[in-house]
Design an enzyme around this catalytic site. Structure first.
Site, mmCIF file in Angstrom:
data_model
loop_
_atom_site.group_PDB
_atom_site.id
_atom_site.type_symbol
_atom_site.label_atom_id
_atom_site.label_comp_id
_atom_site.label_asym_id
_atom_site.label_seq_id
_atom_site.Cartn_x
_atom_site.Cartn_y
_atom_site.Cartn_z
ATOM 1 N N HIS A 68 -17.875 9.725 -17.248
ATOM 2 C CA HIS A 68 -17.385 10.564 -16.151
ATOM 3 C C HIS A 68 -17.768 10.021 -14.777
ATOM 4 O O HIS A 68 -17.278 10.516 -13.760
ATOM 5 C CB HIS A 68 -17.852 12.017 -16.329
ATOM 6 C CG HIS A 68 -19.272 12.284 -15.966
ATOM 7 N ND1 HIS A 68 -20.313 12.232 -16.877
ATOM 8 C CD2 HIS A 68 -19.840 12.623 -14.786
ATOM 9 C CE1 HIS A 68 -21.444 12.532 -16.264
ATOM 10 N NE2 HIS A 68 -21.192 12.779 -15.000
ATOM 11 N N ASP A 115 -19.778 10.574 -23.954
ATOM 12 C CA ASP A 115 -19.860 10.221 -22.537
ATOM 13 C C ASP A 115 -20.765 9.008 -22.357
ATOM 14 O O ASP A 115 -21.900 9.107 -21.895
ATOM 15 C CB ASP A 115 -20.380 11.426 -21.753
ATOM 16 C CG ASP A 115 -20.213 11.286 -20.252
ATOM 17 O OD1 ASP A 115 -19.499 10.349 -19.824
ATOM 18 O OD2 ASP A 115 -20.774 12.110 -19.510
ATOM 19 N N SER A 220 -26.324 11.511 -13.199
ATOM 20 C CA SER A 220 -25.451 11.124 -14.304
ATOM 21 C C SER A 220 -25.444 9.618 -14.505
ATOM 22 O O SER A 220 -25.441 8.837 -13.546
ATOM 23 C CB SER A 220 -24.020 11.601 -14.030
ATOM 24 O OG SER A 220 -23.935 12.994 -14.026
#
Length: 275
Positions: A68, A115, A220
């Site tokens: 992402h 992810d 992230s």
């Protein structure tokens, strides 16, 4: 004139909060270059580059991160290694263009399943005390169990107000039993076997400004470490930082050994857990 003085006082307070606030959520500033595998994925913003996501070096030309962070490819982003401060000039910094982005083909934007992404730099990095690859857990290794202390790091927000630090922050959290994260009041069916959830509740009496230790927006793509080995990639848990029923979510790296090898070629078994 009084209004100007009040504005200056507020500005000074905010600056002090940003400068001295505990990192990530309930963490602290890392010792400079003590985590030489950390990467900052940056995007052009005007005349400067802005930190957008984290990542970590796993081979001489490869960085692991989250899908992402780069859902449609590099789009002009750069990777910076060897940094502690995002803004200060550091001789240790190495900046790279992105040659290839390999997002896991089964990534789901619905629940952030799978992810995990591999980024190939335009050239190998120069190894130094400030830039070094991190071992990651492969198939057959032992992932942390419930209650295990794990650690992560990044330049993400210090709280839900999106105050971001200039210098690398680190935090220790604890793995939460998967059954709890699968509950409807946590993540429900969005939580899968490819995920680890972790945070840490500050025990009472709590002497820190946040009741929770957690990753947050901007962290992230960074690593989750157990016994010095990367076992997870920081995924989507940081959208609601420091909330009891929304702990950080991390992609389990050892589930993707075959896929990683198909992109990078077979890797040595040294990163496997021997216990």
């Amino acid at each position: 004139m009084m209004a100007e003085k009040e504005a200056l006082v507020v500005a000074a307070f905010i600056f002090a909060f940003i400068s001295h606030g505990e990192g990530i959520i309930g963490g602290r500033e890392a010792a400079p270059h003590s985590r030489p595998y950390m990467a900052s994925i940056q995007v052009q913003e005007g005349e400067t580059m802005k930190h957008e996501c984290g990542g970590f070096v796993i081979a001489d030309q490869w960085v692991m991160t989250a899908v992402h962070c780069l859902p449609t490819g590099a789009n002009g982003r750069k990777v910076v290694l060897g940094l502690h401060s995002l803004s200060e000039a550091e001789e240790t910094k190495q900046t790279f263009d992105i040659l290839e982005v390999h997002n896991h083909p089964s990534y789901s934007s619905y629940n952030f399943d799978n992810d995990i992404s591999l980024v190939k730099l335009d050239r190998p990095f120069n190894a130094s005390e400030a830039v070094r690859a991190l071992e990651y857990l492969r198939a057959g290794g032992t992932n942390p169990t419930t209650g295990a202390e794990v650690e992560t790091a990044g330049w993400g927000s210090l709280d839900n107000l999106s105050f971001r630090p200039d210098k690398l922050q680190e935090v220790v959290v604890e793995v939460i039993v998967s059954a709890r994260c699968s509950r409807s009041d946590y993540f429900g069916r969005k939580f899968t076997s490819n995920m680890i959830c972790a945070h840490k509740v500050c025990p009472d009496p709590c002497d820190q400004p946040h009741k929770m230790a957690d990753s947050c927006d901007g962290d992230s793509g960074g690593p989750l470490l157990y016994n010095g080995i990367a076992v997870g990639v920081t995924s989507n848990g940081g959208k609601k930082c420091g909330q009891l029923k929304k702990p950080g979510i991390y992609t389990v790296i050892s589930h993707y050994t075959e896929w990683i090898d198909s992109i990078m070629g077979p890797q040595p078994a040294a990163a496997q857990d021997e216990n």
